[in-house]
Design an enzyme around this catalytic site. Structure first.
Site, PDB file in Angstrom:
ATOM      1  N   LYS A  22      65.293  72.329  79.278  1.00 33.74           N
ATOM      2  CA  LYS A  22      65.051  71.154  78.414  1.00 33.74           C
ATOM      3  C   LYS A  22      65.191  69.874  79.218  1.00 33.74           C
ATOM      4  CE  LYS A  22      68.436  69.263  75.691  1.00 33.74           C
ATOM      5  NZ  LYS A  22      68.586  67.818  75.818  1.00 33.74           N
ATOM      6  N   ASN A  23      66.282  69.740  79.973  1.00 30.34           N
ATOM      7  CA  ASN A  23      66.557  68.448  80.620  1.00 30.34           C
ATOM      8  C   ASN A  23      65.730  68.223  81.869  1.00 30.34           C
ATOM      9  OD1 ASN A  23      68.258  67.905  78.552  1.00 30.34           O
ATOM     10  ND2 ASN A  23      70.160  68.270  79.700  1.00 30.34           N
ATOM     11  N   CYS A 116      74.284  58.530  69.544  1.00 29.71           N
ATOM     12  CA  CYS A 116      74.164  59.806  68.833  1.00 29.71           C
ATOM     13  C   CYS A 116      75.593  60.318  68.626  1.00 29.71           C
ATOM     14  CB  CYS A 116      73.333  60.790  69.641  1.00 29.71           C
ATOM     15  SG  CYS A 116      74.089  61.208  71.188  1.00 29.71           S
ATOM     16  N   ARG A 121      75.738  55.856  74.130  1.00 27.04           N
ATOM     17  CA  ARG A 121      74.526  56.083  74.970  1.00 27.04           C
ATOM     18  C   ARG A 121      73.806  54.768  75.295  1.00 27.04           C
ATOM     19  NH1 ARG A 121      73.239  61.579  74.089  1.00 27.04           N
ATOM     20  NH2 ARG A 121      72.255  61.577  76.128  1.00 27.04           N
ATOM     21  N   ASP A 124      72.016  49.966  79.505  1.00 22.96           N
ATOM     22  CA  ASP A 124      72.159  48.763  80.339  1.00 22.96           C
ATOM     23  C   ASP A 124      71.787  49.020  81.797  1.00 22.96           C
ATOM     24  OD1 ASP A 124      74.544  50.378  80.004  1.00 22.96           O
ATOM     25  OD2 ASP A 124      75.539  49.003  81.368  1.00 22.96           O
ATOM     26  N   ASP A 305      77.811  69.182  79.521  1.00 23.66           N
ATOM     27  CA  ASP A 305      77.001  69.952  78.567  1.00 23.66           C
ATOM     28  C   ASP A 305      77.511  71.373  78.371  1.00 23.66           C
ATOM     29  OD1 ASP A 305      73.775  68.477  79.473  1.00 23.66           O
ATOM     30  OD2 ASP A 305      75.510  67.721  78.391  1.00 23.66           O
ATOM     31  N   ARG A 397      67.239  71.970  69.005  1.00 21.14           N
ATOM     32  CA  ARG A 397      66.698  70.919  69.896  1.00 21.14           C
ATOM     33  C   ARG A 397      66.666  71.417  71.337  1.00 21.14           C
ATOM     34  NH1 ARG A 397      69.676  65.510  69.791  1.00 21.14           N
ATOM     35  NH2 ARG A 397      68.246  65.373  71.555  1.00 21.14           N
TER      36      ARG A 397
HETATM   37  C1  EPZ Z   1      71.426  63.369  80.445  1.00 15.72           C
HETATM   38  O1  EPZ Z   1      71.703  62.374  79.476  1.00 15.72           O
HETATM   39  C2  EPZ Z   1      71.240  64.666  79.657  1.00 15.72           C
HETATM   40  N1  EPZ Z   1      70.116  64.538  78.736  1.00 15.72           N
HETATM   41  C3  EPZ Z   1      72.512  64.988  78.862  1.00 15.72           C
HETATM   42  O2  EPZ Z   1      72.321  66.252  78.229  1.00 15.72           O
HETATM   43  C4  EPZ Z   1      73.676  65.108  79.852  1.00 15.72           C
HETATM   44  O3  EPZ Z   1      74.871  65.334  79.133  1.00 15.72           O
HETATM   45  C5  EPZ Z   1      73.799  63.814  80.673  1.00 15.72           C
HETATM   46  O4  EPZ Z   1      72.545  63.537  81.336  1.00 15.72           O
HETATM   47  C6  EPZ Z   1      74.896  63.902  81.723  1.00 15.72           C
HETATM   48  O5  EPZ Z   1      74.651  64.959  82.566  1.00 15.72           O
HETATM   49  C7  EPZ Z   1      68.848  64.708  79.215  1.00 15.72           C
HETATM   50  O6  EPZ Z   1      68.640  64.928  80.385  1.00 15.72           O
HETATM   51  C8  EPZ Z   1      67.747  64.600  78.201  1.00 15.72           C
HETATM   52  P1  EPZ Z   1      73.672  59.607  81.637  1.00 15.72           P
HETATM   53  P2  EPZ Z   1      71.722  60.807  79.925  1.00 15.72           P
HETATM   54  O7  EPZ Z   1      72.750  58.439  81.642  1.00 15.72           O
HETATM   55  O8  EPZ Z   1      70.647  60.549  80.893  1.00 15.72           O
HETATM   56  C9  EPZ Z   1      76.730  56.194  80.371  1.00 15.72           C
HETATM   57  C10 EPZ Z   1      72.284  67.778  76.442  1.00 15.72           C
HETATM   58  O9  EPZ Z   1      73.191  68.261  75.753  1.00 15.72           O
HETATM   59  N2  EPZ Z   1      75.610  55.272  80.570  1.00 15.72           N
HETATM   60  O10 EPZ Z   1      74.020  60.260  82.932  1.00 15.72           O
HETATM   61  O11 EPZ Z   1      71.752  59.969  78.698  1.00 15.72           O
HETATM   62  C11 EPZ Z   1      76.547  57.024  79.102  1.00 15.72           C
HETATM   63  O12 EPZ Z   1      77.021  56.343  77.969  1.00 15.72           O
HETATM   64  C12 EPZ Z   1      72.306  66.297  76.788  1.00 15.72           C
HETATM   65  O13 EPZ Z   1      71.321  68.431  76.906  1.00 15.72           O
HETATM   66  C13 EPZ Z   1      75.838  53.900  80.506  1.00 15.72           C
HETATM   67  O14 EPZ Z   1      76.955  53.441  80.284  1.00 15.72           O
HETATM   68  O15 EPZ Z   1      73.138  60.740  80.654  1.00 15.72           O
HETATM   69  C14 EPZ Z   1      77.356  58.264  79.375  1.00 15.72           C
HETATM   70  O16 EPZ Z   1      78.712  57.992  79.030  1.00 15.72           O
HETATM   71  C15 EPZ Z   1      73.484  65.565  76.165  1.00 15.72           C
HETATM   72  N3  EPZ Z   1      74.781  53.051  80.677  1.00 15.72           N
HETATM   73  C16 EPZ Z   1      77.245  58.443  80.884  1.00 15.72           C
HETATM   74  O17 EPZ Z   1      76.782  57.186  81.402  1.00 15.72           O
HETATM   75  C17 EPZ Z   1      73.508  53.504  80.930  1.00 15.72           C
HETATM   76  O18 EPZ Z   1      72.584  52.683  81.093  1.00 15.72           O
HETATM   77  C18 EPZ Z   1      76.276  59.530  81.298  1.00 15.72           C
HETATM   78  O19 EPZ Z   1      75.011  59.145  80.861  1.00 15.72           O
HETATM   79  C19 EPZ Z   1      73.300  54.902  80.987  1.00 15.72           C
HETATM   80  C20 EPZ Z   1      74.362  55.766  80.815  1.00 15.72           C
END
Ligand code: EPZ
Length: 418
Positions: A22-23, A116, A121, A124, A305, A397
């Site tokens: 998926k990811n 979510c 999420r 920035d 995850d 999903r």
């Molecule tokens: C990806 O989400 C995955 N989703 C998530 O999988 C996974 O948990 C996550 O990476 C971490 O590995 C997909 O690939 C579709 P991040 P993403 O940006 O890109 C903070 C699942 O269950 N952050 O690395 O949203 C954020 O709040 C899903 O399959 C900021 O603060 O993850 C979080 O605390 C859930 N500002 C942390 O970083 C930003 O601009 C990690 O987020 C972006 C992120």
């Protein structure tokens, strides 16, 4: 509404294939619109998030067709730059179209994806990074408008290795003028998979999978066919299921070397695990042992995850385990549902202390997010008696058919249309 019914207590045996990732496929679907031609993706999982992404691509002019587990995307005509709010709010990962629409059309209008169940999420880091590529970003509280007359490569330093922000920068950079360097890039396997796909399409990317990625902008891409890697989290979920129920199972997929931290944890819990090029074999004939400390980290650390799924297994472990969730601020939603089954878990801020109990008891529980839902299915497999898990639209999903997969391994489980 449908639900999953599971009668626990059975050992798992046998062998199943693991679905496509998926990811990995979601950013690759976004990447397909960078090429005004045809892209074919094989081993594509039939999951709700993919269906949503397909609707998004069709809403901006793509023609998308299925053939078994193969997808063909014709992105010759992209006649819109705005991403429909209803799709963005229903699937936050649609924010990944920001980078590819900028790369394709130099402008994009998209709504804030919002938070979510697992956290706020924010995006920035995404917006800060693309501004450094000569992109003007105008936004109010729910709409973001980005445009540029000249998308230029830049040196981007991410304050944290965000997966989505890394992917968005790559998608914008592959057709920008000049070179983009991303420092403190995410190292998740899905980044590597996206870059393998883009390089096959004609991009010039190096360093994928490391903290520093370099992208040299190019003009044109070509039609390609790409076979998706297996889903490492689905594989990890089923490994955890065996650790909880006992048994001996072989999972077939080509993501085996992406589960190191999960395999180390399961071995600490007493599982015997053999890893091949395209399979993982796991056997467990004893109660799982507690794990003194599990901290979720960015790759290659223990994946957030997989946190809920391992928590479910630790509820019946011999001893007390401590989990620290460092990535998302509210990823313990499963705890109250596990407590209905008799689990003994105490949460304080980022920490969850899981005290092993003799047994879980089947109950009616509700999933409220994807991986917590998978954790509840595992708890149902472990519990004595019958469990009914509602909210399975969250689970579907990311899992093509979790009930069928586990039933093929001998579990007494079924999806029931209410
Ligand atoms: C990806 O989400 C995955 N989703 C998530 O999988 C996974 O948990 C996550 O990476 C971490 O590995 C997909 O690939 C579709 P991040 P993403 O940006 O890109 C903070 C699942 O269950 N952050 O690395 O949203 C954020 O709040 C899903 O399959 C900021 O603060 O993850 C979080 O605390 C859930 N500002 C942390 O970083 C930003 O601009 C990690 O987020 C972006 C992120």
């Amino acid at each position: 509404m449908a639900f999953i019914e599971v009668i626990g207590g059975r050992h798992l045996q046998g062998e199943i294939p693991i679905q496509g990732s998926k990811n990995a496929v979601l950013p690759i679907l976004a990447a397909s619109i960078l090429h005004n031609g045809i892209t074919r993706i094989k081993n594509c999982p039939k999951i709700i998030d993919v269906y949503h992404m397909i609707k998004l691509l069709e809403s901006i002019g793509c023609i998308v067709t299925w053939e078994q587990n193969g997808l063909t995307i014709d992105a010759t005509e992209i006649n819109y730059n705005s991403v429909d709010k209803k799709y963005v709010s229903s699937m936050r990962s649609s924010i990944i179209l920001l980078g590819s629409l900028l790369g394709r059309n130099r402008s994009v209008t998209i709504s804030y994806p919002g938070g979510c169940a697992i956290g706020a999420r924010p995006i920035d880091l995404h917006l800060k990074a693309i501004k450094e590529m000569n992109v003007e970003v105008i936004h109010n509280e729910d709409i973001i408008f980005c445009s540029t007359s000249h998308l230029t490569g830049a040196k981007i330093v991410l304050s944290m290795p965000s997966v989505g922000a890394t992917e968005n920068v790559i998608l914008a950079a592959v057709k920008a003028d000049g070179i983009t360097i991303i420092d403190n890039a995410a190292m998740e396997p899905e980044i590597t998979e996206l870059c393998l796909f883009l390089n096959k399409m004609g991009a010039r990317i190096s360093g994928a999978g490391s903290k520093t990625i370099m992208i040299e902008g190019v003009e044109k891409f070509r039609d390609i066919e790409y076979t998706l890697v297996s889903d490492r989290i689905v594989m990890g979920t089923y490994l955890a299921a065996v650790a909880g129920t006992g048994g001996c199972v072989t999972l077939r997929g080509n993501c085996c070397n992406e589960n190191g931290a999960v395999i180390d944890t399961l071995r600490t819990m007493g599982c015997r695990i053999g890893v091949g090029k395209d399979y993982i074999n796991i056997c467990s004939n004893q109660l799982p042992k507690a794990v003194p400390l599990i901290e979720t980290e960015t790759y290659p650390g223990f994946p957030t995850d997989m946190q809920s799924q391992i928590m479910s297994v630790l509820t019946i472990a011999e001893g007390t385990s401590l989990i620290i969730e460092n990535i998302f601020e509210s990823r313990y939603k499963i705890v109250n549902e596990l407590a209905k089954m008799g689990a003994d878990i105490c949460v304080s801020d980022k920490a969850a202390r899981v005290k092993g109990v003799n047994a879980l008891t089947g109950a009616n529980v509700t999933a409220c997010e994807l991986r917590g839902g998978a954790g509840l299915v595992i708890a149902g497999l472990i519990a004595n008696g019958t469990s009914r898990i509602s909210g399975i639209e969250y689970i579907e999903r990311g899992y093509e058919n979790i009930s069928k997969d586990l039933a093929n391994l001998g579990a007494d489980i079924r999806r029931v249309e209410d």
